[in-house]
Design an enzyme around this catalytic site. Sequence first.
Site, PDB file in Angstrom:
ATOM      1  N   THR A   1       0.761  -1.231   0.000  1.00 10.99           N
ATOM      2  CA  THR A   1       0.000   0.000   0.000  1.00 10.99           C
ATOM      3  C   THR A   1       0.786   1.272   0.000  1.00 10.99           C
ATOM      4  O   THR A   1       0.333   2.270  -0.484  1.00 10.99           O
ATOM      5  CB  THR A   1      -0.826   0.075   1.274  1.00 10.99           C
TER       6      THR A   1
ATOM      7  N   GLU B   1       9.105   3.490  -9.293  1.00  9.94           N
ATOM      8  CA  GLU B   1      10.371   4.190  -9.527  1.00  9.94           C
ATOM      9  C   GLU B   1      10.977   3.762 -10.863  1.00  9.94           C
ATOM     10  O   GLU B   1      11.258   2.595 -11.096  1.00  9.94           O
ATOM     11  CB  GLU B   1      11.321   3.937  -8.354  1.00  9.94           C
TER      12      GLU B   1
END
Lengths: 408, 408
Positions: free
Chosen positions: A193, A280
């Site tokens: 999460t 990322e």
Amino acid sequence: MTDRSPLAPAAFPPLPSIAGVTLRTARAGYKAWDRCDLTYVELDAGTAVAGVTTQSKCPSPEVEWCRDAIPLGSARALVVNAGNANAFTGHRGRAAVEAIAAKVANHLGCLPSDIFVSSTGVIGVPLPIDKAEAGLEAAFTAAPCGWEEAATTIGTTDTYPKGAHVSAMIGDTRVELVGIIKGSGMIAPDMATMLGYIFTNAAIEPTLLQHMLSAANRKSFSCITVDSDTSTSDTVLAFATGKAGHAPITSMDDAGADAFHAALHDLCRQLAHLVVRDGEGATKFIDIMVEGAESDASAHRIALSIANSPLVKTAIAGEDANWGRIVMAVGKAGEPADRDTLSIRFGATQVATGGLAVEGYDEAPVAAHLKGQDIQIGVDLGLGEGRAQVWTCDLTHGYISINADYRS
Amino acid sequence: MTDRSPLAPAAFPPLPSIAGVTLRTARAGYKAWDRCDLTYVELDAGTAVAGVTTQSKCPSPEVEWCRDAIPLGSARALVVNAGNANAFTGHRGRAAVEAIAAKVANHLGCLPSDIFVSSTGVIGVPLPIDKAEAGLEAAFTAAPCGWEEAATTIGTTDTYPKGAHVSAMIGDTRVELVGIIKGSGMIAPDMATMLGYIFTNAAIEPTLLQHMLSAANRKSFSCITVDSDTSTSDTVLAFATGKAGHAPITSMDDAGADAFHAALHDLCRQLAHLVVRDGEGATKFIDIMVEGAESDASAHRIALSIANSPLVKTAIAGEDANWGRIVMAVGKAGEPADRDTLSIRFGATQVATGGLAVEGYDEAPVAAHLKGQDIQIGVDLGLGEGRAQVWTCDLTHGYISINADYRS
């Protein structure tokens, strides 16, 4: 924030205000940066709460605090600190959380257990209590702000603020559900999460809200992965202020319960996808559907094995239709699989079936699909009825660049 | 081969010949490259064999072939094809393995089950039988070659040939063990081998050899990981020609059995380290020691969780003493762990203990250690006596570059 992820939505969406929810931000200065880094959310009395937290065996004191407070079912405020995760900081970290809760409880005239606290950022540095307290003082008197500012303030390495909105009908009453979330790395089930917060004006009894959130989590936040790493701080909280005016929902048999549950699930999936799209270094959003497994749980494990495979993720980054790496990832999952009944597709194109490449396999449509930003991988094990869907992103030079010098 | 890994040994070591083992190489032309790609090893009659293979549920037909042949205990030849893994190729792949075994068996006048076959390279393309047969014809009449040429010929993305040597005394007889191995990516337990071949002139009964090899594997090849991905083809075979002249060893109670077992373990560990040192894109060799776990198995899973964490591996690549990521990786392993008894060191420097950073922590010696090529991470869980050691490498831009366009 650095350059927006190429997978980011065009803009932050318009989100309605939620009655009983007041957002404020302030500068606590947890890092040497020129931005707000403390988010303070006031919730009207009577707000119900539910939550799911990281499965990590070394959770942050914030996670432990929330785990203790969630079962009590009521909330009056949320504080989110960005730039310092306060994890693995021993008694000093715990003291910081207690000080924050006490200060806000004193301000609002409620119990400390009504105050929910999250922190995100570097691990191992105790959250400075003086900065937190000064930040709170500033927040208490700050002018209320909107969702985009709050969503921005809870972020760290995120390249864009993340928010989403759905509605549901409970009887004749339309209720709103708004969520904001942060996260871009150290993301994996269970549970995947980062920090996510859902606010609704619906009136839902806390135990039922917890049931709905846990179920939605299993099909959303627990189905995403960026790098297979699990945060010490992952937390999703749902707050229901009950201001919409309908009769409180206390059971799944109540009118509107199913509609609210479906809306909550939809919102969680939207928020989860926003996190993956900010993975990322991500340049591709990858949707992985596994069918024909012996069970749903088996399908889920196989799907995650594919989603977490560095070789699959680098192949997608390279727009390389190297389906052999899918076979590898299925094989290493340790779940029932039979090479000779396995089928694999990229997008709509079947590439392998029955233990070998399809007859006259034409790589052109697959290559075209892989040039896009939204990639679909389908696997049919040909063994049973089990199915699962997970979402991830590709693994690129950007991930290495971001993570080889994160603290610098 | 591309540039040698910065972690490569200075040179290929001098390795003794093993009586009863004859090496030859040839050009089968499995890829469009200007090099030998077929290794053919003749073994004198009476050679015992043992082996361990990948845990993948979708193994190559070569692995299935070896799994069937290993229990029969005898070997007369080994064929290794480089450039094509022949995995996920259905009946055509199986036919290629059978054709190779039949051709060599016919040449040597032995059973096909005495012929061991491995293939390594791209997945999903059936090994061309005509090229394999022509390559074998050339190999049968080629002049014998040395270990370095064979070690080079079994390689694919390897940046240097890998070989090692140990000796053991069995009574008054000195026996030699030589190993060659290939592998640099798609390497993980269980079992983490790529293709490795061990040859000895000792006389070891096959069942006992299997027992020794399986035990050595658990502490060597199963303790290395490059990218957490598991090959469809991983295989380690050990061949014992029995030419050394000592009385055959048939039981661990026989004189010399312990010495041979220790030497075999030493050789396997050396070979395993050579693979990690050629990990795709590797610039650091990382030794991870986990102690104080509830059991050895628990320590092993925690060590692998650290070794496979992209965030740990990128931090080491960046020479960043981000020990919080070690905490994260311990926490996500799902094994018993207590934040408040956990200690972490880099090299000889304790960085965290008892749930927080050490008092007056000085990062300078850690930073100096991380600038080196050989990195040590130590974790003490403070719970029990369980311990495990694993080895991995860092995760760098080089890994992405190699794997985002491997097939191109």
